[in-house]
Design a protein around this motif. Structure first.
Motif, mmCIF file in Angstrom:
data_model
loop_
_atom_site.group_PDB
_atom_site.id
_atom_site.type_symbol
_atom_site.label_atom_id
_atom_site.label_comp_id
_atom_site.label_asym_id
_atom_site.label_seq_id
_atom_site.Cartn_x
_atom_site.Cartn_y
_atom_site.Cartn_z
ATOM 1 N N PHE A 158 0.841 -1.192 0.000
ATOM 2 C CA PHE A 158 0.000 0.000 0.000
ATOM 3 C C PHE A 158 0.878 1.245 0.000
ATOM 4 O O PHE A 158 1.810 1.335 0.802
ATOM 5 N N ALA A 159 0.564 2.178 -0.883
ATOM 6 C CA ALA A 159 1.386 3.373 -1.044
ATOM 7 C C ALA A 159 0.522 4.597 -1.291
ATOM 8 O O ALA A 159 -0.657 4.500 -1.646
ATOM 9 N N LEU A 160 1.141 5.746 -1.114
ATOM 10 C CA LEU A 160 0.517 7.037 -1.381
ATOM 11 C C LEU A 160 0.513 7.307 -2.883
ATOM 12 O O LEU A 160 1.370 6.789 -3.606
ATOM 13 N N PRO A 161 -0.410 8.147 -3.365
ATOM 14 C CA PRO A 161 -0.323 8.557 -4.765
ATOM 15 C C PRO A 161 0.901 9.447 -4.965
ATOM 16 O O PRO A 161 1.317 10.161 -4.057
ATOM 17 N N GLY A 162 1.468 9.389 -6.165
ATOM 18 C CA GLY A 162 2.619 10.218 -6.466
ATOM 19 C C GLY A 162 3.376 9.690 -7.660
ATOM 20 O O GLY A 162 3.005 8.686 -8.260
ATOM 21 N N GLY A 163 4.452 10.385 -7.996
ATOM 22 C CA GLY A 163 5.253 9.973 -9.137
ATOM 23 C C GLY A 163 6.451 10.872 -9.328
ATOM 24 O O GLY A 163 6.827 11.637 -8.444
ATOM 25 N N HIS A 164 7.030 10.776 -10.526
ATOM 26 C CA HIS A 164 8.260 11.497 -10.833
ATOM 27 C C HIS A 164 8.024 12.988 -11.045
ATOM 28 O O HIS A 164 7.084 13.386 -11.727
ATOM 29 N N LEU A 165 8.922 13.777 -10.481
ATOM 30 C CA LEU A 165 8.952 15.215 -10.711
ATOM 31 C C LEU A 165 9.450 15.452 -12.135
ATOM 32 O O LEU A 165 10.476 14.892 -12.539
ATOM 33 N N GLU A 166 8.716 16.254 -12.904
ATOM 34 C CA GLU A 166 9.123 16.567 -14.266
ATOM 35 C C GLU A 166 9.982 17.826 -14.280
ATOM 36 O O GLU A 166 9.902 18.657 -13.373
ATOM 37 N N ARG B 104 -0.787 17.136 -10.243
ATOM 38 C CA ARG B 104 -0.832 16.376 -11.496
ATOM 39 C C ARG B 104 -0.896 14.880 -11.226
ATOM 40 O O ARG B 104 -1.737 14.160 -11.784
ATOM 41 N N GLU B 105 -0.005 14.382 -10.362
ATOM 42 C CA GLU B 105 0.043 12.942 -10.100
ATOM 43 C C GLU B 105 -1.232 12.433 -9.428
ATOM 44 O O GLU B 105 -1.749 11.375 -9.783
ATOM 45 N N VAL B 106 -1.751 13.183 -8.451
ATOM 46 C CA VAL B 106 -2.986 12.760 -7.785
ATOM 47 C C VAL B 106 -4.134 12.721 -8.796
ATOM 48 O O VAL B 106 -4.925 11.771 -8.812
ATOM 49 N N MET B 107 -4.211 13.716 -9.671
ATOM 50 C CA MET B 107 -5.261 13.740 -10.697
ATOM 51 C C MET B 107 -5.089 12.573 -11.671
ATOM 52 O O MET B 107 -6.054 11.871 -11.988
ATOM 53 N N ALA C 213 -2.065 17.211 1.397
ATOM 54 C CA ALA C 213 -3.069 17.993 0.683
ATOM 55 C C ALA C 213 -4.461 17.563 1.122
ATOM 56 O O ALA C 213 -4.637 16.479 1.692
ATOM 57 N N THR C 214 -5.418 18.418 0.837
ATOM 58 C CA THR C 214 -6.824 18.089 1.092
ATOM 59 C C THR C 214 -7.564 18.115 -0.239
ATOM 60 O O THR C 214 -7.066 18.634 -1.242
ATOM 61 N N LEU C 215 -8.761 17.568 -0.236
ATOM 62 C CA LEU C 215 -9.584 17.541 -1.437
ATOM 63 C C LEU C 215 -10.242 18.907 -1.655
ATOM 64 O O LEU C 215 -10.690 19.542 -0.708
ATOM 65 N N PRO D 47 -12.219 8.649 -5.044
ATOM 66 C CA PRO D 47 -11.097 8.280 -5.904
ATOM 67 C C PRO D 47 -11.509 7.241 -6.948
ATOM 68 O O PRO D 47 -12.340 6.379 -6.680
ATOM 69 N N ARG D 48 -10.909 7.375 -8.130
ATOM 70 C CA ARG D 48 -11.100 6.394 -9.201
ATOM 71 C C ARG D 48 -9.736 5.821 -9.546
ATOM 72 O O ARG D 48 -8.730 6.515 -9.449
ATOM 73 N N ASN D 49 -9.706 4.587 -9.969
ATOM 74 C CA ASN D 49 -8.437 3.964 -10.351
ATOM 75 C C ASN D 49 -8.167 4.281 -11.822
ATOM 76 O O ASN D 49 -8.614 3.575 -12.721
#
Length: 150
Positions: free
Chosen positions: A37-45, A56-59, A95-97, A104-106
């Motif tokens: 189980f992990a948090l949403p996220g990804g690479h910094l552009e 961007r990553e959360v969206m 962050a908050t919504l 959330p959607r996958n």
């Protein structure tokens, strides 16, 4: 003459999306941390701010729109045992919504088995190694400095 590629650290931005006493977690399907189980996220552009990357990553991953982003901490994570060893400098944001009624959607089913809200005091297992390390240290994403009580 072939030159061997020198591994370089990468920068990841991950987000504690918080709602009441819960955080948003997804079940990873990637080679690093598969079935954790992990948090949403990804690479910094290139040229991107931490806040911009977080939004961007959360969206992209969850379809959620976030706001009130705060930098919590930065960790240095080296994955020597991974199929392809890697090194990540990980920026943790909170962050908050924008709309607390969003669900959330996958959005990337090839990378995640789905997203859900988990009470911070009752997290699922196993957690992705960098997150588990933070939880065990007593880190708390709900306090201003990441170090207080819910």
């Amino acid at each position: 003459m072939e030159t061997e590629e020198v591994p370089m650290p990468k920068v990841a931005v991950v987000v504690f999306v918080v709602k009441e006493n819960s955080v948003l977690l997804g079940l990873r399907r990637s080679s690093i941390g598969h079935s954790t189980f992990a948090l949403p996220g990804g690479h910094l552009e290139f040229g991107e701010s931490f806040e911009g990357c977080a939004a961007r990553e959360v969206m992209e991953e969850t379809g959620l729109e976030i706001e009130k982003m705060t930098l919590l901490t930065v960790t240095n994570n080296v994955f020597k045992e991974a199929p392809k060893p890697s090194h990540y400098v990980t920026v943790f944001m909170r962050a908050t919504l924008v709309d607390p009624n969003q669900s959330p959607r996958n959005m990337e089913p090839e990378k995640c088995d789905g997203w859900d809200w988990f009470d911070w005091r009752n997290l699922p297992t196993p957690l992705f190694w960098p997150l588990e390390k933070m939880v065990r240290s007593g880190f708390n994403p709900f306090s201003g400095d990441g170090d207080g009580e819910i």
